[in-house]
Design an enzyme around this catalytic site. Structure first.
Site, PDB file in Angstrom:
ATOM      1  N   ASN A  12     -39.114   8.542 -45.003  1.00 42.95           N
ATOM      2  CA  ASN A  12     -38.191   7.966 -44.019  1.00 42.95           C
ATOM      3  C   ASN A  12     -36.754   8.001 -44.516  1.00 42.95           C
ATOM      4  O   ASN A  12     -36.488   7.809 -45.701  1.00 42.95           O
ATOM      5  CB  ASN A  12     -38.597   6.517 -43.714  1.00 42.95           C
ATOM      6  CG  ASN A  12     -39.962   6.461 -43.063  1.00 42.95           C
ATOM      7  OD1 ASN A  12     -40.453   7.474 -42.589  1.00 42.95           O
ATOM      8  ND2 ASN A  12     -40.572   5.299 -43.050  1.00 42.95           N
ATOM      9  N   VAL A  13     -35.846   8.189 -43.572  1.00 41.89           N
ATOM     10  CA  VAL A  13     -34.430   8.238 -43.928  1.00 41.89           C
ATOM     11  C   VAL A  13     -33.760   6.891 -43.632  1.00 41.89           C
ATOM     12  O   VAL A  13     -32.567   6.729 -43.859  1.00 41.89           O
ATOM     13  CB  VAL A  13     -33.705   9.406 -43.210  1.00 41.89           C
ATOM     14  CG1 VAL A  13     -34.272  10.743 -43.691  1.00 41.89           C
ATOM     15  CG2 VAL A  13     -33.811   9.305 -41.690  1.00 41.89           C
ATOM     16  N   ASP A  14     -34.551   5.933 -43.107  1.00 43.23           N
ATOM     17  CA  ASP A  14     -33.977   4.603 -42.874  1.00 43.23           C
ATOM     18  C   ASP A  14     -33.955   3.817 -44.183  1.00 43.23           C
ATOM     19  O   ASP A  14     -34.525   4.248 -45.187  1.00 43.23           O
ATOM     20  CB  ASP A  14     -34.763   3.844 -41.776  1.00 43.23           C
ATOM     21  CG  ASP A  14     -36.202   3.542 -42.178  1.00 43.23           C
ATOM     22  OD1 ASP A  14     -36.403   2.886 -43.227  1.00 43.23           O
ATOM     23  OD2 ASP A  14     -37.142   3.932 -41.455  1.00 43.23           O
ATOM     24  N   HIS A  68     -36.543  12.683 -47.987  1.00 45.63           N
ATOM     25  CA  HIS A  68     -35.848  13.470 -46.955  1.00 45.63           C
ATOM     26  C   HIS A  68     -34.424  13.001 -46.700  1.00 45.63           C
ATOM     27  O   HIS A  68     -33.866  13.273 -45.639  1.00 45.63           O
ATOM     28  CB  HIS A  68     -36.668  13.444 -45.653  1.00 45.63           C
ATOM     29  CG  HIS A  68     -37.974  14.176 -45.773  1.00 45.63           C
ATOM     30  ND1 HIS A  68     -39.034  14.007 -44.919  1.00 45.63           N
ATOM     31  CD2 HIS A  68     -38.389  15.110 -46.686  1.00 45.63           C
ATOM     32  CE1 HIS A  68     -40.038  14.790 -45.286  1.00 45.63           C
ATOM     33  NE2 HIS A  68     -39.673  15.454 -46.362  1.00 45.63           N
ATOM     34  N   GLY A 128     -48.578   5.417 -42.277  1.00 39.91           N
ATOM     35  CA  GLY A 128     -47.722   5.833 -41.159  1.00 39.91           C
ATOM     36  C   GLY A 128     -47.163   7.234 -41.255  1.00 39.91           C
ATOM     37  O   GLY A 128     -46.019   7.464 -40.876  1.00 39.91           O
ATOM     38  N   THR A 129     -47.967   8.145 -41.752  1.00 35.63           N
ATOM     39  CA  THR A 129     -47.508   9.542 -41.778  1.00 35.63           C
ATOM     40  C   THR A 129     -48.617  10.458 -41.291  1.00 35.63           C
ATOM     41  O   THR A 129     -49.791  10.245 -41.609  1.00 35.63           O
ATOM     42  CB  THR A 129     -47.040   9.977 -43.187  1.00 35.63           C
ATOM     43  OG1 THR A 129     -46.797  11.389 -43.179  1.00 35.63           O
ATOM     44  CG2 THR A 129     -48.037   9.645 -44.292  1.00 35.63           C
TER      45      THR A 129
HETATM   46  P1  OAD Z   1     -44.968  11.656 -37.760  1.00 37.95           P
HETATM   47  O1  OAD Z   1     -44.261  11.304 -36.490  1.00 37.95           O
HETATM   48  O2  OAD Z   1     -45.427  13.051 -37.943  1.00 37.95           O
HETATM   49  O3  OAD Z   1     -46.222  10.714 -37.953  1.00 37.95           O
HETATM   50  C1  OAD Z   1     -46.090   9.339 -37.736  1.00 37.95           C
HETATM   51  C2  OAD Z   1     -47.442   8.673 -37.995  1.00 37.95           C
HETATM   52  O4  OAD Z   1     -47.246   7.281 -37.853  1.00 37.95           O
HETATM   53  C3  OAD Z   1     -48.549   9.101 -37.019  1.00 37.95           C
HETATM   54  O5  OAD Z   1     -49.708   9.473 -37.763  1.00 37.95           O
HETATM   55  C4  OAD Z   1     -48.788   7.830 -36.194  1.00 37.95           C
HETATM   56  O6  OAD Z   1     -50.152   7.670 -35.821  1.00 37.95           O
HETATM   57  C5  OAD Z   1     -48.381   6.751 -37.180  1.00 37.95           C
HETATM   58  N1  OAD Z   1     -47.966   5.458 -36.600  1.00 37.95           N
HETATM   59  C6  OAD Z   1     -47.422   5.187 -35.394  1.00 37.95           C
HETATM   60  N2  OAD Z   1     -47.192   3.851 -35.274  1.00 37.95           N
HETATM   61  C7  OAD Z   1     -47.585   3.281 -36.446  1.00 37.95           C
HETATM   62  C8  OAD Z   1     -47.609   1.943 -36.946  1.00 37.95           C
HETATM   63  N3  OAD Z   1     -47.152   0.903 -36.222  1.00 37.95           N
HETATM   64  N4  OAD Z   1     -48.086   1.732 -38.194  1.00 37.95           N
HETATM   65  C9  OAD Z   1     -48.557   2.762 -38.946  1.00 37.95           C
HETATM   66  N5  OAD Z   1     -48.554   4.033 -38.530  1.00 37.95           N
HETATM   67  C10 OAD Z   1     -48.092   4.299 -37.285  1.00 37.95           C
HETATM   68  O7  OAD Z   1     -43.981  11.196 -38.955  1.00 37.95           O
HETATM   69  P2  OAD Z   1     -43.991  11.617 -40.489  1.00 37.95           P
HETATM   70  O8  OAD Z   1     -45.360  11.926 -40.975  1.00 37.95           O
HETATM   71  O9  OAD Z   1     -43.187  10.602 -41.215  1.00 37.95           O
HETATM   72  O10 OAD Z   1     -38.776  15.096 -41.652  1.00 37.95           O
HETATM   73  O11 OAD Z   1     -43.156  12.965 -40.440  1.00 37.95           O
HETATM   74  C11 OAD Z   1     -42.827  13.618 -41.620  1.00 37.95           C
HETATM   75  C12 OAD Z   1     -41.493  14.278 -41.501  1.00 37.95           C
HETATM   76  O12 OAD Z   1     -41.462  15.083 -40.318  1.00 37.95           O
HETATM   77  C13 OAD Z   1     -40.321  13.336 -41.312  1.00 37.95           C
HETATM   78  O13 OAD Z   1     -39.851  12.801 -42.531  1.00 37.95           O
HETATM   79  C14 OAD Z   1     -39.294  14.195 -40.658  1.00 37.95           C
HETATM   80  C15 OAD Z   1     -40.186  14.889 -39.655  1.00 37.95           C
HETATM   81  O14 OAD Z   1     -39.773  16.095 -39.176  1.00 37.95           O
HETATM   82  C16 OAD Z   1     -37.528  15.564 -41.550  1.00 37.95           C
HETATM   83  O15 OAD Z   1     -36.789  15.315 -40.618  1.00 37.95           O
HETATM   84  C17 OAD Z   1     -37.142  16.434 -42.686  1.00 37.95           C
END
Ligand code: OAD
Length: 234
Positions: free
Chosen positions: A89-91, A106, A172-173
């Site tokens: 996360n960038v936050d 990131h 959450g990824t």
């Molecule tokens: P994603 O949007 O790909 O995945 C988010 C995950 O969070 C999903 O598996 C959801 O099911 C889950 N989720 C949603 N609500 C939630 C909650 N309340 N508690 C827990 N989990 C929850 O995001 P990332 O995996 O972070 O990179 O994405 C990775 C990277 O892709 C990011 O850092 C960004 C993006 O493109 C860059 O911009 C370089």
């Protein structure tokens, strides 16, 4: 007695309950923008205004957000574990909650950096970064974000942290973006690995991880007793 190392690998879902949009969920950011439009060096050269506007919106959303119960639980964990957070996360919600060790893979939304010398990084005082905002060398400032196609300089440091984990929490990824997703493979074999995500049981990792399908802000505050029993009865 020295504390055990608890490592958290977090993604956008960690901040979802703070009102920050995820990327790949329904209504996620990548449903409304393409990565090529806003998150690559080519996008920056082709349409700087759109890229600046995209990250300004993200930053504005962040200025209005506050840490959630999941972020707070991790601060509580520091009483019992040596906690290291490796986040995609960038936050800055982990830091604002009070977590001490946070590594951003990131980049950081609240920072800007020089397009001439990448070691010149500045804290932004407002949510806006505009064309004409210059570094001390007189060149345009860009968001301090790792875009697709760019190196991820924090990876060696993250590998080091993962190598020393006694417990790993993946929260959450979607684990779709590499090299970040590959970090789970650097955890020592046999340590407990928890995967906490509303879609945890739909993922291919079920067999390797202890999956808990739920929201970070609901699962993490209740997890401490189980984590403590992992280290007391490994
Ligand atoms: P994603 O949007 O790909 O995945 C988010 C995950 O969070 C999903 O598996 C959801 O099911 C889950 N989720 C949603 N609500 C939630 C909650 N309340 N508690 C827990 N989990 C929850 O995001 P990332 O995996 O972070 O990179 O994405 C990775 C990277 O892709 C990011 O850092 C960004 C993006 O493109 C860059 O911009 C370089």
């Amino acid at each position: 007695m020295s504390l055990k190392n608890l490592v958290l690998l977090s993604g956008a879902g960690m901040s979802a309950e703070s009102g920050i949009s995820t990327f790949r969920d329904v209504n996620g950011l990548w449903e409304n923008y393409t990565i090529e439009e806003v998150a690559t060096p080519e996008a920056w050269h082709k349409n700087m205004d759109l890229v600046l506007r995209f990250y300004n919106q993200r930053r504005k959303q962040l200025f209005e957000a506050i840490p959630n119960k999941g972020h707070e639980a991790l601060v509580e964990f520091e009483k019992h574990f040596n906690v290291h957070i490796v986040t995609q996360n960038v936050d800055d919600l982990h830091e604002r909650a009070g977590s001490k060790n946070v590594l951003h893979l990131h980049g950081e939304l609240r920072k800007a950096r020089s397009t001439r010398n990448e070691s010149l990084v500045y804290e932004l005082k407002t949510w806006e970064l505009n064309k004409g905002d210059l570094c001390e060398l007189g060149s345009q400032l860009r968001p301090h974000i790792v875009w697709f196609g760019e190196a991820v300089p924090a990876i060696p440091q993250a590998v080091n942290i993962l190598n020393k984990a006694d417990i790993l929490l993946v929260v959450g990824t979607s684990l779709m973006v590499y090299p970040a997703a590959g970090l789970v493979d650097y955890a020592p074999p046999g340590i407990p690995v928890y995967y906490i995500d509303p879609k945890a049981h739909e993922m291919a990792y079920q067999k390797r991880f202890k999956c808990i399908s739920g929201k970070a802000g609901e699962v993490l505050p209740k997890l401490l007793p189980e984590l403590l029993s992992e280290i007391n009865h490994p």
